[in-house]
Design a protein around this motif. Structure first.
Motif, mmCIF file in Angstrom:
data_model
loop_
_atom_site.group_PDB
_atom_site.id
_atom_site.type_symbol
_atom_site.label_atom_id
_atom_site.label_comp_id
_atom_site.label_asym_id
_atom_site.label_seq_id
_atom_site.Cartn_x
_atom_site.Cartn_y
_atom_site.Cartn_z
ATOM 1 N N LYS A 198 0.864 -1.189 0.000
ATOM 2 C CA LYS A 198 0.000 0.000 0.000
ATOM 3 C C LYS A 198 0.895 1.232 0.000
ATOM 4 O O LYS A 198 1.869 1.301 0.746
ATOM 5 C CB LYS A 198 -0.893 0.029 1.247
ATOM 6 N N TYR A 199 0.540 2.195 -0.841
ATOM 7 C CA TYR A 199 1.304 3.437 -0.944
ATOM 8 C C TYR A 199 0.516 4.571 -0.315
ATOM 9 O O TYR A 199 -0.707 4.607 -0.389
ATOM 10 C CB TYR A 199 1.604 3.764 -2.411
ATOM 11 N N LYS A 209 19.636 5.541 -6.443
ATOM 12 C CA LYS A 209 20.704 6.373 -6.982
ATOM 13 C C LYS A 209 20.826 6.286 -8.502
ATOM 14 O O LYS A 209 21.217 7.262 -9.143
ATOM 15 C CB LYS A 209 22.033 5.946 -6.340
ATOM 16 N N TRP A 210 20.478 5.156 -9.112
ATOM 17 C CA TRP A 210 20.856 4.930 -10.494
ATOM 18 C C TRP A 210 19.720 4.868 -11.512
ATOM 19 O O TRP A 210 19.917 5.198 -12.673
ATOM 20 C CB TRP A 210 21.671 3.641 -10.603
ATOM 21 N N LYS A 211 18.542 4.425 -11.132
ATOM 22 C CA LYS A 211 17.506 4.147 -12.127
ATOM 23 C C LYS A 211 17.116 5.363 -12.943
ATOM 24 O O LYS A 211 16.997 5.276 -14.168
ATOM 25 C CB LYS A 211 16.279 3.523 -11.465
ATOM 26 N N SER A 212 16.910 6.491 -12.313
ATOM 27 C CA SER A 212 16.535 7.696 -13.060
ATOM 28 C C SER A 212 17.641 8.112 -14.020
ATOM 29 O O SER A 212 17.368 8.582 -15.121
ATOM 30 C CB SER A 212 16.214 8.845 -12.101
ATOM 31 N N ILE A 213 18.877 7.942 -13.606
ATOM 32 C CA ILE A 213 20.011 8.297 -14.466
ATOM 33 C C ILE A 213 20.066 7.365 -15.673
ATOM 34 O O ILE A 213 20.265 7.816 -16.809
ATOM 35 C CB ILE A 213 21.329 8.261 -13.668
ATOM 36 N N ILE A 214 19.866 6.083 -15.458
ATOM 37 C CA ILE A 214 19.844 5.119 -16.559
ATOM 38 C C ILE A 214 18.713 5.465 -17.522
ATOM 39 O O ILE A 214 18.913 5.517 -18.741
ATOM 40 C CB ILE A 214 19.693 3.681 -16.022
ATOM 41 N N LEU A 215 17.534 5.719 -16.980
ATOM 42 C CA LEU A 215 16.389 6.072 -17.820
ATOM 43 C C LEU A 215 16.673 7.347 -18.618
ATOM 44 O O LEU A 215 16.347 7.433 -19.804
ATOM 45 C CB LEU A 215 15.131 6.239 -16.965
ATOM 46 N N TYR A 216 17.283 8.331 -17.966
ATOM 47 C CA TYR A 216 17.631 9.597 -18.627
ATOM 48 C C TYR A 216 18.494 9.333 -19.865
ATOM 49 O O TYR A 216 18.305 9.938 -20.922
ATOM 50 C CB TYR A 216 18.341 10.515 -17.635
ATOM 51 N N GLU A 239 5.173 8.108 -3.839
ATOM 52 C CA GLU A 239 5.796 6.930 -3.239
ATOM 53 C C GLU A 239 5.819 5.764 -4.224
ATOM 54 O O GLU A 239 6.820 5.054 -4.342
ATOM 55 C CB GLU A 239 5.044 6.549 -1.965
ATOM 56 N N ALA A 240 4.719 5.572 -4.946
ATOM 57 C CA ALA A 240 4.651 4.488 -5.934
ATOM 58 C C ALA A 240 5.667 4.718 -7.062
ATOM 59 O O ALA A 240 6.347 3.786 -7.495
ATOM 60 C CB ALA A 240 3.235 4.378 -6.498
ATOM 61 N N THR A 241 5.780 5.973 -7.516
ATOM 62 C CA THR A 241 6.739 6.305 -8.571
ATOM 63 C C THR A 241 8.165 6.052 -8.100
ATOM 64 O O THR A 241 8.964 5.424 -8.797
ATOM 65 C CB THR A 241 6.589 7.778 -9.010
ATOM 66 N N LEU A 242 8.481 6.533 -6.896
ATOM 67 C CA LEU A 242 9.839 6.351 -6.380
ATOM 68 C C LEU A 242 10.163 4.892 -6.104
ATOM 69 O O LEU A 242 11.324 4.497 -6.161
ATOM 70 C CB LEU A 242 10.048 7.202 -5.125
ATOM 71 N N ASP A 243 9.146 4.100 -5.842
ATOM 72 C CA ASP A 243 9.366 2.667 -5.648
ATOM 73 C C ASP A 243 9.895 2.029 -6.935
ATOM 74 O O ASP A 243 10.668 1.084 -6.888
ATOM 75 C CB ASP A 243 8.067 1.999 -5.208
ATOM 76 N N GLY A 290 6.458 7.140 -20.865
ATOM 77 C CA GLY A 290 5.584 7.971 -20.049
ATOM 78 C C GLY A 290 6.327 8.714 -18.949
ATOM 79 O O GLY A 290 5.800 9.660 -18.372
ATOM 80 N N LEU A 291 7.552 8.309 -18.669
ATOM 81 C CA LEU A 291 8.365 8.969 -17.638
ATOM 82 C C LEU A 291 9.215 10.119 -18.179
ATOM 83 O O LEU A 291 9.863 10.821 -17.406
ATOM 84 C CB LEU A 291 9.298 7.953 -16.974
ATOM 85 N N ILE A 292 9.200 10.333 -19.487
ATOM 86 C CA ILE A 292 10.065 11.363 -20.064
ATOM 87 C C ILE A 292 9.769 12.725 -19.445
ATOM 88 O O ILE A 292 10.687 13.462 -19.081
ATOM 89 C CB ILE A 292 9.957 11.388 -21.605
ATOM 90 N N GLY A 293 8.503 13.076 -19.282
ATOM 91 C CA GLY A 293 8.155 14.356 -18.660
ATOM 92 C C GLY A 293 8.659 14.453 -17.230
ATOM 93 O O GLY A 293 9.128 15.505 -16.793
#
Length: 137
Positions: free
Chosen positions: A7-8, A22-29, A13-17, A88-91
């Motif tokens: 439960k979030y 440290k790395w996932k957003s950078i990899i996605l970027y 919280e769900a997005t950050l999960d 969908g995460l580009i924004g």
């Protein structure tokens, strides 16, 4: 459909999960503009270990954010790209980038002191600061 395991308290919280750490957003970027091979991602993220990059890529693939293309060639070639769902995460990633640049400029006065670039344009920065971006305190 089965009930959620966790439960979030909020969508944040769900997005950050899914993209937190440290790395996932950078990899996605790094996957926003083009497909990348493992070693390209390694060069673009120099402080990540081989093991950690492998783990993060597997988790992003498991969560449906990236696609892994394994080519049957010698030597082996594997490429990663954002899935349609991950796009969908580009924004969100753009907003992280803009907010981070505005924050660094606010703290240091000159973002080039703390960021290697490329930077958002002055027009983008002004639009960001006056609109949905940093609220002046």
């Amino acid at each position: 459909m089965e009930p959620p395991v966790k439960k979030y308290q909020s969508g944040v919280e769900a997005t950050l999960d899914v993209i937190g750490g440290k790395w996932k957003s950078i990899i996605l970027y790094h996957l926003v503009t083009e497909k990348r091979r493992f070693n390209e991602l390694r060069r673009l993220t120099p402080n990540i270990s081989h093991k950690m990059l492998t783990q993060q890529l597997r988790e992003l693939e498991r969560d449906g954010l990236i696609l892994r293309h394994d080519y049957n060639e010698v030597p082996p070639r594997v490429e990663y790209e954002l899935s349609e769902y991950g796009q969908g995460l580009i924004g969100v990633l753009d907003f992280f980038c803009y907010w981070g640049e505005a924050h660094v400029e606010r703290v240091y006065g000159d973002k080039s002191l703390a960021l290697e670039g490329p930077f958002m344009s002055d027009e983008e920065a002004a639009q960001f600061a006056s609109g949905a971006g940093l609220k002046q305190v």
